[in-house]
Design an enzyme around this catalytic site. Structure first.
Site, PDB file in Angstrom:
ATOM      1  CB  SER A  88      -0.889  -0.001   1.247  1.00 46.01           C
ATOM      2  OG  SER A  88      -1.392   1.307   1.451  1.00 46.01           O
ATOM      3  CG  HIS A 148      -3.831  -2.357  -1.058  1.00 47.59           C
ATOM      4  ND1 HIS A 148      -4.807  -3.327  -0.969  1.00 47.59           N
ATOM      5  CD2 HIS A 148      -4.252  -1.333  -0.278  1.00 47.59           C
ATOM      6  CE1 HIS A 148      -5.774  -2.909  -0.170  1.00 47.59           C
ATOM      7  NE2 HIS A 148      -5.465  -1.696   0.258  1.00 47.59           N
ATOM      8  CG  ASP A 196      -5.280   1.943   0.766  1.00 47.92           C
ATOM      9  OD1 ASP A 196      -6.164   1.081   0.885  1.00 47.92           O
ATOM     10  OD2 ASP A 196      -4.096   1.776   1.128  1.00 47.92           O
ATOM     11  CG  MET A 226      -9.053   6.639   1.429  1.00 49.09           C
ATOM     12  SD  MET A 226      -8.275   6.992   2.996  1.00 49.09           S
ATOM     13  CE  MET A 226      -7.253   5.516   3.190  1.00 49.09           C
ATOM     14  CG  HIS A 277      -9.162  -0.996  -0.021  1.00 47.70           C
ATOM     15  ND1 HIS A 277      -8.520  -0.873   1.197  1.00 47.70           N
ATOM     16  CD2 HIS A 277     -10.478  -1.154   0.277  1.00 47.70           C
ATOM     17  CE1 HIS A 277      -9.399  -0.950   2.182  1.00 47.70           C
ATOM     18  NE2 HIS A 277     -10.605  -1.104   1.650  1.00 47.70           N
ATOM     19  CG  MET A 305     -11.536   2.368   2.054  1.00 47.54           C
ATOM     20  SD  MET A 305      -9.933   2.595   2.855  1.00 47.54           S
ATOM     21  CE  MET A 305      -8.869   2.554   1.429  1.00 47.54           C
ATOM     22  CG  MET A 336     -10.816  -3.118   5.928  1.00 51.41           C
ATOM     23  SD  MET A 336     -10.301  -1.450   5.498  1.00 51.41           S
ATOM     24  CE  MET A 336      -8.746  -1.236   6.287  1.00 51.41           C
ATOM     25  CG  ASP A 355      -5.880  -2.929   3.941  1.00 48.55           C
ATOM     26  OD1 ASP A 355      -4.819  -2.479   4.415  1.00 48.55           O
ATOM     27  OD2 ASP A 355      -6.593  -2.307   3.134  1.00 48.55           O
TER      28      ASP A 355
HETATM   29  C1  DX5 Z   1      -6.368   1.887   5.499  1.00 43.31           C
HETATM   30  C2  DX5 Z   1      -5.913   1.260   4.235  1.00 43.31           C
HETATM   31  C3  DX5 Z   1      -4.748   0.369   4.355  1.00 43.31           C
HETATM   32  C4  DX5 Z   1      -3.560   1.007   5.009  1.00 43.31           C
HETATM   33  C5  DX5 Z   1      -2.549  -0.012   5.374  1.00 43.31           C
HETATM   34  O1  DX5 Z   1      -7.577   2.539   5.298  1.00 43.31           O
HETATM   35  O2  DX5 Z   1      -6.955   0.520   3.646  1.00 43.31           O
HETATM   36  O3  DX5 Z   1      -4.419  -0.176   3.098  1.00 43.31           O
HETATM   37  O4  DX5 Z   1      -2.976   1.963   4.216  1.00 43.31           O
HETATM   38  O5  DX5 Z   1      -1.531   0.646   6.039  1.00 43.31           O
HETATM   39  P1  DX5 Z   1      -0.825   0.012   7.293  1.00 43.31           P
HETATM   40  O6  DX5 Z   1      -0.116  -1.201   6.787  1.00 43.31           O
HETATM   41  O7  DX5 Z   1       0.083   1.081   7.748  1.00 43.31           O
HETATM   42  O8  DX5 Z   1      -1.886  -0.322   8.301  1.00 43.31           O
HETATM   43 ZN    ZN Z   2      -6.392  -0.649   1.860  1.00 46.51          ZN
END
Ligand code: DX5
Ligand code: ZN
Length: 331
Positions: free
Chosen positions: A11, A36, A38, A40, A69, A71, A140, A179
């Site tokens: 990520s 990965h 993220d 948002m 991913h 969100m 998660m 995750d």
């Molecule tokens: C959180 C994300 C994760 C996060 C993982 O909302 O979905 O992918 O970035 O980061 P770490 O490994 O630092 O928890």
């Molecule tokens: Zn994620």
């Protein structure tokens, strides 16, 4: 490709977001198996990152698979943009208000892997209605929104192993992702719960640590957990290993290949080095993933035996009609 079973999806949320191309280059050079991403939207989670346009540009920078991913509140509304951006898989959250099944269907129709994610407080039963449409279940183990939070062990214990059950309609290629808070302290534990893909963010970006070593360590620890917790001490079958299942004349090999693939198992067909046929062409070998060898044997041994008989009949008929055509010496 890495040996072993566990795979690391890096990520890049905790990288310098003004220079994602650099982050992608770094994690690729470090041997991460996937990236990965993220996404948002500042609504579904109280944070904002990047969107489809950024992913499209990153696509041109790396050959690694891209796992999105999302969100976001409305993944369906913007889905085409993510498909066009070149995501290999798209996972979104089951907690949204939008309709879920049509979006999963569209992802699969586009030939990508479709996934649903659950927040720590959401039970896996929320995924039940969609199980037939899932390639990926993402569990998660932190509240979504930020990297660098601490791992929720009890959530992992409750859900990770159980998540596999939701994917048992798929003979091959189903994935449980974990995750949040994955690092060298937690990797062995989640490996022991059979997880396939470990999403790792902040642990890769700790200053002064070698990122490649961190990736290798996390994969190895996850496999250690799998071997000694779930697999009676037997090392896991490497995810990418293929084994020979059948050798047949080409036309019959192709027929068997089609049948096995129709059951959801990928097959590689290679010109073999074994038996020479009267038409001067050797049998073809069919290779299947070692991890599903037993399942393929159970379901297809009768078909294989029947085709082997067909092969003998075909060889005899060919010889009767044409004699034996000597090999031409071409490879
Ligand atoms: C959180 C994300 C994760 C996060 C993982 O909302 O979905 O992918 O970035 O980061 P770490 O490994 O630092 O928890
Ligand atoms: Zn994620």
């Amino acid at each position: 490709m890495a040996d072993g079973r566990a795979r690391v999806a890096a990520s890049i949320l905790d990288a310098d977001l003004s220079n994602l191309a650099h982050a992608v280059r770094r994690v690729q050079a470090a041997g991460a198996d996937r990236i990965h991403l993220d996404v948002m939207d500042a609504h579904f989670v109280p944070n904002l990152t990047f969107g489809a346009k950024t992913i499209r540009h990153l696509r041109a920078r790396t050959e690694l698979p891209l796992d999105a991913h999302l969100m976001v509140d409305e993944p369906g509304r913007f889905l085409d943009e993510y498909l066009e951006a070149g995501c290999d898989s798209i996972t979104f959250h089951v907690e949204i208000d939008e309709e879920i099944a049509p979006t999963l269907e569209r992802i699969r129709a586009a030939g990508r892997a479709a996934g649903l994610a659950v927040k720590p407080g959401t039970p896996l039963s929320a995924l039940e209605p969609y199980r037939e449409l899932l390639d990926i279940v993402l569990v998660m183990t932190v509240e979504p929104g930020f990297g660098g939070q601490s791992f929720m062990r009890d959530v992992a214990a409750e859900k990770l192993f159980a998540a596999r059950d939701l994917l048992n309609h798929k003979a091959f290629g189903a994935e449980v992702h974990v995750d949040g808070g994955i690092n060298r302290e937690t990797a062995e534990f989640v490996g022991g719960l059979g997880v396939d893909i470990l999403v790792v963010g902040s642990a890769l970006f700790v200053k002064g640590r070698d990122m490649g070593r961190e990736v290798r360590l996390i994969r190895a620890l996850a496999d250690e957990g799998f071997q000694y917790t779930l697999n009676d001490g037997v090392p896991p079958i490497p995810r990418d290993r293929m084994v020979a299942f059948a050798s047949l004349p080409k036309h019959l090999a192709r027929a068997l290949m089609d049948e096995i693939e129709a059951a959801g198992v990928p097959v590689v067909m290679l010109r073999g080095s074994g038996r020479m046929n009267p038409d001067g062409v050797r049998d073809y070998d069919l290779l299947v993933p070692a991890s599903v060898e037993a399942l393929v044997a159970e379901r297809f041994i009768a078909t294989r035996t029947a085709l082997e008989r067909d092969a003998d009949a075909w060889r005899m008929a060919f010889t009767d009609a044409h004699g034996v055509i000597p090999p031409t010496g071409r490879s």
